[in-house]
Design a protein around this motif. Sequence first.
Motif, PDB file in Angstrom:
ATOM      1  N   MET A 122       0.802  -1.222   0.000  1.00  0.00           N
ATOM      2  CA  MET A 122       0.000   0.000   0.000  1.00  0.00           C
ATOM      3  C   MET A 122       0.836   1.274   0.000  1.00  0.00           C
ATOM      4  O   MET A 122       0.418   2.292  -0.557  1.00  0.00           O
ATOM      5  N   GLU A 123       1.992   1.246   0.668  1.00  0.00           N
ATOM      6  CA  GLU A 123       2.772   2.464   0.848  1.00  0.00           C
ATOM      7  C   GLU A 123       3.677   2.730  -0.356  1.00  0.00           C
ATOM      8  O   GLU A 123       4.529   1.915  -0.701  1.00  0.00           O
ATOM      9  N   ARG A 124       3.487   3.875  -0.994  1.00  0.00           N
ATOM     10  CA  ARG A 124       4.236   4.209  -2.212  1.00  0.00           C
ATOM     11  C   ARG A 124       5.737   4.244  -1.978  1.00  0.00           C
ATOM     12  O   ARG A 124       6.518   3.769  -2.810  1.00  0.00           O
ATOM     13  N   THR A 125       6.165   4.801  -0.842  1.00  0.00           N
ATOM     14  CA  THR A 125       7.602   4.886  -0.577  1.00  0.00           C
ATOM     15  C   THR A 125       8.213   3.496  -0.409  1.00  0.00           C
ATOM     16  O   THR A 125       9.349   3.254  -0.818  1.00  0.00           O
ATOM     17  N   GLN A 129      11.175   1.651  -2.664  1.00  0.00           N
ATOM     18  CA  GLN A 129      12.373   1.085  -2.038  1.00  0.00           C
ATOM     19  C   GLN A 129      12.502  -0.403  -2.356  1.00  0.00           C
ATOM     20  O   GLN A 129      13.598  -0.904  -2.628  1.00  0.00           O
ATOM     21  N   ALA A 130      11.381  -1.118  -2.330  1.00  0.00           N
ATOM     22  CA  ALA A 130      11.423  -2.552  -2.635  1.00  0.00           C
ATOM     23  C   ALA A 130      11.892  -2.785  -4.060  1.00  0.00           C
ATOM     24  O   ALA A 130      12.718  -3.683  -4.331  1.00  0.00           O
ATOM     25  N   ARG A 131      11.391  -2.000  -4.999  1.00  0.00           N
ATOM     26  CA  ARG A 131      11.813  -2.146  -6.393  1.00  0.00           C
ATOM     27  C   ARG A 131      13.300  -1.865  -6.552  1.00  0.00           C
ATOM     28  O   ARG A 131      14.003  -2.570  -7.287  1.00  0.00           O
ATOM     29  N   ALA A 132      13.782  -0.842  -5.839  1.00  0.00           N
ATOM     30  CA  ALA A 132      15.206  -0.526  -5.905  1.00  0.00           C
ATOM     31  C   ALA A 132      16.047  -1.664  -5.326  1.00  0.00           C
ATOM     32  O   ALA A 132      17.101  -2.018  -5.870  1.00  0.00           O
ATOM     33  N   ASN A 133      15.592  -2.262  -4.224  1.00  0.00           N
ATOM     34  CA  ASN A 133      16.322  -3.367  -3.604  1.00  0.00           C
ATOM     35  C   ASN A 133      16.348  -4.598  -4.515  1.00  0.00           C
ATOM     36  O   ASN A 133      17.376  -5.279  -4.623  1.00  0.00           O
ATOM     37  N   LEU A 134      15.236  -4.880  -5.165  1.00  0.00           N
ATOM     38  CA  LEU A 134      15.183  -6.023  -6.073  1.00  0.00           C
ATOM     39  C   LEU A 134      16.064  -5.795  -7.293  1.00  0.00           C
ATOM     40  O   LEU A 134      16.705  -6.722  -7.791  1.00  0.00           O
TER      41      LEU A 134
END
Length: 231
Positions: A122-125, A129-134
Amino acid sequence: MNTLTTSPVITLLETLHRNAETSDRELMETMMARFNAPETSAEQVMAELLAQERADYRSVYHDYADNFLAVSPRYGQFLYMMTRACKARRVVEFGTSMGISTIYLATALRDNGGGQLIGSEMERTKVAQARANLDAAGLADLVDIREGDALETLRDIDGPVDLLLLDGAFSLYLPVLKLIEPRLAPGAAIFGENAFDPDYIAYLNNPANGYLSQTLPLDEGRGNGFAVRVG
């Protein structure tokens, strides 16, 4: 092949777990103080949290926008092992957060020869961050993180789903399970992190609903549940 122990995955996970511990320390200390208070019980605390979520889970979850709320390294390794053991090709994750558990799951998919992980957050931030980590882990091609309410973002999923991880708002575990249920493959594994909702537990324990379920002896006190779709 065990990508989990190779760079950049292992280095990134070590960093993320350290960051999570630092970020969530104050929250965890506050929660433990509530659980250990002499005038209350763990059951009462969880009942209060569930009541708050049922009233407005979006607002409650937003309060944790800066917290990782991550799985432990031990639980993450367990998720990797189970995803490998199931030979999973399609995984659904409710509650992606910063993507730590997602990395464990996606790494297992990579070592299984490929597949798809569909996550909801739900949280955009946290999504960013998750996409950047992946991306940093070299796993972004396996993962589709959908931003928004899981009851909407997870409606459109091609089956079969081999593994489901529930690790978001506690009060949504049962609604999300029922949403994904028609797409669960026979023998699909369902993991509920902090699965304290009595309605969710009762549903899994009712043989008529087609599951076998038990509590996992991992991270004691966190109520981690495991079920298999047998019906």
